[in-house]
Write an enzyme that holds these catalytic residues in place. Structure first.
Site, PDB file in Angstrom:
ATOM      1  N   ASP A 113       5.921  14.766 -14.650  1.00 52.87           N
ATOM      2  CA  ASP A 113       4.835  13.715 -15.105  1.00 52.87           C
ATOM      3  C   ASP A 113       4.777  12.557 -13.984  1.00 52.87           C
ATOM      4  OD1 ASP A 113       7.592  12.593 -15.279  1.00 52.87           O
ATOM      5  OD2 ASP A 113       7.304  12.038 -17.360  1.00 52.87           O
TER       6      ASP A 113
ATOM      7  N   ASN B  90      16.002   8.580 -15.827  1.00 49.09           N
ATOM      8  CA  ASN B  90      14.597   8.579 -15.729  1.00 49.09           C
ATOM      9  C   ASN B  90      14.146   7.230 -15.488  1.00 49.09           C
ATOM     10  OD1 ASN B  90      11.908   8.745 -17.092  1.00 49.09           O
ATOM     11  ND2 ASN B  90      12.355  10.668 -16.068  1.00 49.09           N
TER      12      ASN B  90
ATOM     13  N   GLU C  81      23.634  17.711 -15.036  1.00 51.61           N
ATOM     14  CA  GLU C  81      22.592  17.100 -14.635  1.00 51.61           C
ATOM     15  C   GLU C  81      22.361  17.010 -12.970  1.00 51.61           C
ATOM     16  OE1 GLU C  81      19.923  15.792 -15.748  1.00 51.61           O
ATOM     17  OE2 GLU C  81      20.412  16.131 -18.094  1.00 51.61           O
TER      18      GLU C  81
ATOM     19  N   ASP D 227      14.068  11.119 -11.685  1.00 47.23           N
ATOM     20  CA  ASP D 227      15.624  11.080 -12.170  1.00 47.23           C
ATOM     21  C   ASP D 227      16.436  10.640 -11.119  1.00 47.23           C
ATOM     22  OD1 ASP D 227      14.434  11.853 -14.923  1.00 47.23           O
ATOM     23  OD2 ASP D 227      14.889  14.001 -14.437  1.00 47.23           O
TER      24      ASP D 227
ATOM     25  N   SER E 192       7.618  10.973 -13.010  1.00 47.89           N
ATOM     26  CA  SER E 192       8.729   9.755 -12.995  1.00 47.89           C
ATOM     27  C   SER E 192       9.599  10.737 -12.273  1.00 47.89           C
ATOM     28  CB  SER E 192       8.999   9.786 -14.571  1.00 47.89           C
ATOM     29  OG  SER E 192       9.505  10.988 -14.994  1.00 47.89           O
TER      30      SER E 192
ATOM     31  N   ASN F 190       9.902  14.663 -11.573  1.00 50.54           N
ATOM     32  CA  ASN F 190       9.501  15.169 -12.906  1.00 50.54           C
ATOM     33  C   ASN F 190       8.059  15.735 -12.689  1.00 50.54           C
ATOM     34  OD1 ASN F 190      12.161  15.311 -14.041  1.00 50.54           O
ATOM     35  ND2 ASN F 190      11.639  12.938 -14.118  1.00 50.54           N
TER      36      ASN F 190
END
Length: 148
Positions: A67, A78, A54, A71, A69, A65
């Site tokens: 969308d 998220n 990750e 991380d 959002s 991201n």
């Protein structure tokens, strides 16, 4: 003189960049202290693999991201579901400010990760864990790490 100043500046930037990385065995020790050995059936090797795939052990990594959002942190938690980034709609299931997930003491991100893993999907919540860690031999992640 200018060359010396430039070398000093570059050295400082490299030191700052490296400060956000945690050593694999140091992370294993923290995870062990926070009782993640066998937590919900996952080994320390699972957690180390997750952290590597990750964030490459980068405590302060933030990723945007598609969308909208974000991380956050070593486990790339998220903002849409787990923490409040004050930028977009969030369910904030972990009841934590996303910026806290970037703390070098790791307690906030570990507590949130425990909450995520305690759900029905466990570590399957992380796509990269499913692709790169699940069902694979992972014991090598602990090689050379002495927890006692």
């Amino acid at each position: 003189m200018t060359t010396l100043l430039l070398i000093s500046l570059v050295s400082c930037l490299v030191a700052v960049n490296q400060a956000s990385l945690i050593n694999r065995c140091d992370l294993a020790k923290v995870l062990h202290q926070e009782d993640l050995v066998g937590f919900e059936g996952y080994s320390l090797s699972d957690w180390l693999c997750l952290a590597f795939v990750e964030s490459h052990f980068n405590i302060t990594k933030v990723n945007e991201n598609t969308d909208g959002s974000f991380d956050y942190g070593i486990f790339q938690i998220n903002s849409h579901y787990w923490c409040n980034d004050y930028k977009s709609h969030t369910e904030n299931i972990c009841q934590v400010d996303c910026q806290e997930l970037l703390s070098p003491n790791l307690l906030s991100i570990i507590n949130c990760a425990k909450k995520i893993v305690s759900g029905t999907r466990g570590m399957k919540n992380w796509i990269k864990w499913r692709l790169h860690c699940a069902g694979r031999p992972l014991s090598y992640w602990m090689t050379g790490c002495h927890l006692a």
